[in-house]
Design a protein around this motif. Structure first.
Motif, PDB file in Angstrom:
ATOM      1  N   SER A  65       0.822  -1.207   0.000  1.00 50.22           N
ATOM      2  CA  SER A  65       0.000   0.000   0.000  1.00 50.22           C
ATOM      3  C   SER A  65       0.859   1.261   0.000  1.00 50.22           C
ATOM      4  O   SER A  65       0.473   2.291  -0.552  1.00 50.22           O
ATOM      5  N   SER A  66       2.044   1.202   0.583  1.00 50.38           N
ATOM      6  CA  SER A  66       2.938   2.361   0.650  1.00 50.38           C
ATOM      7  C   SER A  66       3.761   2.539  -0.616  1.00 50.38           C
ATOM      8  O   SER A  66       4.101   3.667  -0.974  1.00 50.38           O
ATOM      9  N   ILE A  67       4.088   1.453  -1.279  1.00 50.84           N
ATOM     10  CA  ILE A  67       4.953   1.564  -2.460  1.00 50.84           C
ATOM     11  C   ILE A  67       4.290   2.383  -3.556  1.00 50.84           C
ATOM     12  O   ILE A  67       4.944   3.169  -4.233  1.00 50.84           O
ATOM     13  N   THR A  68       2.983   2.252  -3.701  1.00 52.69           N
ATOM     14  CA  THR A  68       2.267   3.031  -4.716  1.00 52.69           C
ATOM     15  C   THR A  68       2.408   4.519  -4.425  1.00 52.69           C
ATOM     16  O   THR A  68       2.673   5.314  -5.326  1.00 52.69           O
ATOM     17  N   TYR A  69       2.262   4.897  -3.166  1.00 55.24           N
ATOM     18  CA  TYR A  69       2.404   6.302  -2.768  1.00 55.24           C
ATOM     19  C   TYR A  69       3.812   6.815  -3.072  1.00 55.24           C
ATOM     20  O   TYR A  69       3.988   7.906  -3.616  1.00 55.24           O
ATOM     21  N   VAL A  70       4.825   6.017  -2.737  1.00 54.53           N
ATOM     22  CA  VAL A  70       6.217   6.419  -2.968  1.00 54.53           C
ATOM     23  C   VAL A  70       6.478   6.576  -4.464  1.00 54.53           C
ATOM     24  O   VAL A  70       7.096   7.564  -4.892  1.00 54.53           O
ATOM     25  N   ILE A  71       6.008   5.635  -5.249  1.00 50.90           N
ATOM     26  CA  ILE A  71       6.189   5.719  -6.711  1.00 50.90           C
ATOM     27  C   ILE A  71       5.470   6.955  -7.256  1.00 50.90           C
ATOM     28  O   ILE A  71       6.006   7.665  -8.110  1.00 50.90           O
ATOM     29  N   ASP A  72       4.262   7.231  -6.755  1.00 47.17           N
ATOM     30  CA  ASP A  72       3.530   8.434  -7.173  1.00 47.17           C
ATOM     31  C   ASP A  72       4.356   9.692  -6.908  1.00 47.17           C
ATOM     32  O   ASP A  72       4.446  10.577  -7.769  1.00 47.17           O
ATOM     33  N   LYS A  73       4.950   9.779  -5.710  1.00 46.87           N
ATOM     34  CA  LYS A  73       5.756  10.956  -5.356  1.00 46.87           C
ATOM     35  C   LYS A  73       6.975  11.088  -6.270  1.00 46.87           C
ATOM     36  O   LYS A  73       7.300  12.184  -6.727  1.00 46.87           O
ATOM     37  N   LEU A  74       7.642   9.967  -6.539  1.00 48.30           N
ATOM     38  CA  LEU A  74       8.815  10.007  -7.418  1.00 48.30           C
ATOM     39  C   LEU A  74       8.421  10.348  -8.851  1.00 48.30           C
ATOM     40  O   LEU A  74       9.168  11.027  -9.562  1.00 48.30           O
ATOM     41  N   GLU A  75       7.249   9.908  -9.259  1.00 40.13           N
ATOM     42  CA  GLU A  75       6.752  10.227 -10.597  1.00 40.13           C
ATOM     43  C   GLU A  75       6.459  11.725 -10.689  1.00 40.13           C
ATOM     44  O   GLU A  75       6.802  12.374 -11.692  1.00 40.13           O
ATOM     45  N   GLN A  76       5.850  12.297  -9.647  1.00 40.34           N
ATOM     46  CA  GLN A  76       5.568  13.734  -9.614  1.00 40.34           C
ATOM     47  C   GLN A  76       6.854  14.553  -9.673  1.00 40.34           C
ATOM     48  O   GLN A  76       6.877  15.629 -10.276  1.00 40.34           O
ATOM     49  N   LYS A  77       7.913  14.035  -9.085  1.00 42.23           N
ATOM     50  CA  LYS A  77       9.200  14.726  -9.100  1.00 42.23           C
ATOM     51  C   LYS A  77       9.939  14.538 -10.425  1.00 42.23           C
ATOM     52  O   LYS A  77      10.981  15.154 -10.656  1.00 42.23           O
ATOM     53  N   GLY A  78       9.420  13.660 -11.279  1.00 44.26           N
ATOM     54  CA  GLY A  78      10.024  13.436 -12.587  1.00 44.26           C
ATOM     55  C   GLY A  78      11.165  12.441 -12.595  1.00 44.26           C
ATOM     56  O   GLY A  78      11.932  12.383 -13.566  1.00 44.26           O
TER      57      GLY A  78
END
Length: 144
Positions: A65-78
């Motif tokens: 459940s946390s990995i999706t959030y982390v990937i989302d944040k890294l995706e937002q950062k480019g």
């Protein structure tokens, strides 16, 4: 010192050392607007290339459940992007972007140097003994 007390002492020393090491590396990562988990994902992708999201979560020890959030944040950062698996729609891969690759090329050598500085107080034999001992304790804890 009684055996039980020595075990508790070893646990406390290990835990405090981990916290102190984590704080030392955390300070370096903050200058790049990264937390430890984000860096762990980037480091894993940097060394292993594209990976399924599920594998990343298992390897860096965070909940699915946390990995999706982390990937989302890294995706937002480019720094990363997702790619669907053409053979299995249930699988999504994560890859470093060019910006993510450049960032890791810049910061990983500094991170590695920081780790080297932290462990320089141990000689090669002490380091080998520590690694073997921690593996042994970790394996035993896993079997409990």
């Amino acid at each position: 010192m009684k055996e039980d007390n020595r075990n508790l002492k070893a646990f406390t020393v290990l835990f405090r050392a981990y916290q102190t090491i984590q704080e030392a590396t955390k300070r370096d990562l903050l200058q790049f607007d990264l937390n430890q988990t984000e860096f762990s994902v980037l480091e894993f992708l940097y060394h292993r290339g594209e990976q399924p999201i599920q594998v990343i979560g298992k390897r860096i020890l965070i909940a699915s459940s946390s990995i999706t959030y982390v990937i989302d944040k890294l995706e937002q950062k480019g720094y990363v992007y997702r790619k669907s698996c053409p053979r299995d729609r249930r699988v999504t891969y994560v890859l470093l972007t060019n910006e993510g690759q450049s960032l890791m090329e810049k910061i990983f050598p500094k991170h590695e140097q920081k780790i080297n500085e932290i462990f320089q107080v141990l000689g090669p034999q002490e380091l080998d003994t520590m690694i073997l001992s921690l593996k042994k304790v970790g394996k035993n804890a896993n079997e409990q």
